[in-house]
Design a protein around this motif. Sequence first.
Motif, PDB file in Angstrom:
ATOM      1  N   ILE A  48       0.842  -1.187   0.000  1.00 31.38           N
ATOM      2  CA  ILE A  48       0.000   0.000   0.000  1.00 31.38           C
ATOM      3  C   ILE A  48       0.876   1.235   0.000  1.00 31.38           C
ATOM      4  CG2 ILE A  48      -1.820   1.271   1.227  1.00 31.38           C
ATOM      5  CD1 ILE A  48      -2.396  -1.453   2.675  1.00 31.38           C
ATOM      6  N   ARG A  49       0.477   2.233  -0.770  1.00 33.61           N
ATOM      7  CA  ARG A  49       1.121   3.544  -0.713  1.00 33.61           C
ATOM      8  C   ARG A  49       0.090   4.524  -0.175  1.00 33.61           C
ATOM      9  NH1 ARG A  49       4.942   7.024  -3.214  1.00 33.61           N
ATOM     10  NH2 ARG A  49       5.137   8.696  -1.680  1.00 33.61           N
ATOM     11  N   THR A  50       0.293   4.969   1.054  1.00 34.50           N
ATOM     12  CA  THR A  50      -0.640   5.918   1.658  1.00 34.50           C
ATOM     13  C   THR A  50      -0.120   7.330   1.455  1.00 34.50           C
ATOM     14  OG1 THR A  50       0.438   5.839   3.816  1.00 34.50           O
ATOM     15  CG2 THR A  50      -1.267   4.219   3.395  1.00 34.50           C
ATOM     16  N   VAL A  51      -1.013   8.237   1.075  1.00 36.75           N
ATOM     17  CA  VAL A  51      -0.669   9.647   0.896  1.00 36.75           C
ATOM     18  C   VAL A  51      -1.792  10.494   1.486  1.00 36.75           C
ATOM     19  CG1 VAL A  51      -0.111  11.485  -0.735  1.00 36.75           C
ATOM     20  CG2 VAL A  51       0.603   9.150  -1.232  1.00 36.75           C
ATOM     21  N   LYS A  52      -1.445  11.361   2.414  1.00 32.07           N
ATOM     22  CA  LYS A  52      -2.385  12.329   2.987  1.00 32.07           C
ATOM     23  C   LYS A  52      -3.582  11.671   3.670  1.00 32.07           C
ATOM     24  CE  LYS A  52      -1.443  16.245  -0.127  1.00 32.07           C
ATOM     25  NZ  LYS A  52      -2.060  17.221  -1.059  1.00 32.07           N
ATOM     26  N   LEU A  53      -3.370  10.543   4.320  1.00 35.47           N
ATOM     27  CA  LEU A  53      -4.456   9.940   5.087  1.00 35.47           C
ATOM     28  C   LEU A  53      -4.464  10.541   6.495  1.00 35.47           C
ATOM     29  CD1 LEU A  53      -4.473   6.153   4.158  1.00 35.47           C
ATOM     30  CD2 LEU A  53      -5.840   7.994   3.236  1.00 35.47           C
TER      31      LEU A  53
END
Length: 933
Positions: A639-644
Amino acid sequence: MNKKNSVITLITVLLFQSFSMAKEIYVSTHGDDKNKGTKASPYLSFEKALKDVKKYAGKEAVTVWFETGVYYLSQTIQLSSAYSGTAKHPVVFSALPNAKVSIKGSKKIEGLKWSAYKNGIYQTQLPQGLSVDQLFINNKRQIRARFPNYDYDNPLRDGKGYAHVKGGSNLRLDTWLGYDANAFSNKEWANPETGIVHAFQSHNWGNMQYRVKSIDRKAQKIHLGEGGFQMQRDYGIGGTGKHSSAYFVENIFEELDVAGEWFFNNNTNTLYYYPFKGEDLASARIEIPILKDLIQIKGNKDAPVKNIHIKGFTFTQSRYTFMNKYEPVARGDWAIHRGGAIYLEGTENCIITDCNFEYLGGNAVFMSAYNRDNKVVRSRFVHTGESAICFVGSPSAVRNYLTWDDVDLDGKNWIEMSENMDLKPGPKTPDYPKNCVAENNIIHDIGTIGKQTAGVFIAMSHKITAAHNTIYNCPRAGICINDGTWGGHIIEHNDIWETVRETGEHGPFNSWGRERQWKTRPGKIGNFDTKLTRLDAIDNTIIRNNRIANYRKSISAGNWTIDLDDGSSYFEIYNNLSLGSSIKLRDGMARKVFNNITVSAVPSGWHAWPKDSEDEIYKNIFVIAGTVPGKKAPTRNFIRTVKLPDDQEWSKNYNHNSYWNVNYPVNFDLAETFDITLWKAQGYDVDSYIGNPHFVDPLNGNYQVKEDSPVLKQGFKNFPMDKFGHEMTRILPFGADFEASKTVTLKGDVEAGHKAEIFYTTDGSEPTLKSIPYTAPFTVTKTTTVKAITFTDEGLASGFTAEATFTKVDQVTYPSWLSTLLAGKFEGEIEQERGALQKDVYGATMINIGEDPDLIDANGGYNYGCYIKLIKKRGRMWTNAGLSKGWVIQKVNGVDVPGVRELYKIVNTSKGKTLNVTAVKNYESKVFHVQVK
């Protein structure tokens, strides 16, 4: 009876009724409009037959039969409510069984006198009054004179047929583009104003066309006139180096320099053409499109056109539409021209079936405003200038209708425009498509002119079904839902691959949802009002049982198989097979993602969810294998999480998934900074499985898990792997490379009947009843083109000829993800993943955003500059200036800063000075005054 079979049965019954008991009218190219319109005495023209139709429509079933031949339309066929049929007595326009009928929007030009001009070019005078935007010779569309020359081997954006700009205004509406004098044409253009520029937007979200205003050789600029309205958003033509816009210029006389090119001098009425070697112009069929829409079926909600059926025709050779009126479509990124070879507005229960749409200048089928219960089925779409099938409602039906052009071109403010907005749920008027269907169609090689296009495009519509369509070779989306009004769509059993070929930051399936809950540009605090999401997305949209594949990288960022972009809310996503890429969720509410399979080197993209999003991720199989194209290091994380949200759990139901990282079976990460232990400690996947899911036969496309697979204990359920795509005659696999031999299986048209037979050829010829009858799978041992078609027990061809090429090679090369999966391990040297350059710049951690596709995607397409990941306490000079996490620094003192190294160098040599730093965030640009300590 399921919904699909009921649709087929309805069509069959209605057509049978109309064919067996109808008032029959006959049209033939050998007929005469003075005839009686009978089989023995047919009419000559479509227009004459309509006069008879009007007498009987609505009173009894009417069928207009067309014999084999080419029918040229001198004007658009107009069908008003006066031509309506009834459910019991429809009005049918049909080709006779097995007849080859072409309806052309062109004029055949005869009696031309060609003479040599010079340098292999010939010239002739055309009749007065013709406006020429295309030239067909022997049914082949020729190339209008252009620079650079058309690349027949690779006509796509990355071929030799495009140059790259050297700067530009980069702001719609553009005023100029710069060119590289060393790579530009050395021919002097006497009349540059005849030219048209086709250029990709700097962020590669689509392309635009502009008329050439003038050319300045000294300044190395092309000045632009009318155009640029073919898409939304403020980015235009510009950029430098590899990020610059690709373009070509056509309709320049001096660029007529290779065989197959033409130019029309409108002032002298002279057509110039450079024939291919051996091409005989004296005997050639010369055709010039004269019509934009071929058939318009138009009524309104109070007096709709009903029960019109169109069956068995080829529609071809319509005019280009790219310089006609376009309109921005809500707050999706697209603009569109309301037109099509068949255009429907104010219609009910109309059916288009078994039709072939090819070499059209614009859209193929367009349903605009009020349409109910219409169907486009069993049809083929290829070489269309724009999209294949469009469902687009009227802005008048949308409460608080807003577009990007309001802000970017007209300088309006969305917040001000939304003051005292209507808060009633659902549509305002019935002027939109509802309960319409696109099913069992073949769509490929579309978007030859417009690159912001789709196989199926849905906007401002309700309960649209796109099912069992095969869609491939598209410049952008296979299926696109432009907005969240009003949901209820069903996207199922589609087979989609090789899309997003010329654009980026998009997906084979793409959606937006920027409706009333979306207050202003994304990313701003309080921008997304979760309480308002159900005002427009009144019903859930279902995406299920689709196979969506991505076998290569996109030209720029993104290219997720299922891309739910800004605001997309209330989706149920299940039983989908994603190959070569993965799913992205951004900025929306209540997406349920369950029982899907993804096999890819691309991690899933979880971007910018609002707090308490109600998103659920459960009972999926996630497999990571191989390397992302263009990189050497195998992927480590899922998973690549951005701005969560970082102050709360972002999903209350994230569990019972199954994970297998073939590259790193043990030492992997779930997200960038979370190993499995830390991941579970955060409350995710507490009960999930880690290990091989044991697919049955991935080499041959069966990704079901075996009966003893541990993932079944997680609640995962196998779903069919043989129901993707159209159900007409199929060749399995759909072409392939092989080393020694390849087994080929044929599947018949499901509607041809149980006594139907398949006939095929292996020499490239068209199959007939005298060809090889198919009885069992067969083997090819050399490069072979197989063609097949199904014949009914009455000897009638059913559907379209299927064609696939099997190529013998020394060694088959698979995508990295597939070769790794088949081997069960990563084969090759595992290199350290470098990723985007990240560096501390005076207390701020910054990343080269241009090297990080996920950051580009999550930040709205900014593809150069320095992304601020974190500002530490010692980075007060940045915070004192007002900068914070999430800004992208792009200029210092008015000069572009492409990356972190350049920024560090500037700051390091500016101690004691104040720098004017230009940064962007959420589509806004601001100048900050940074005092360097």
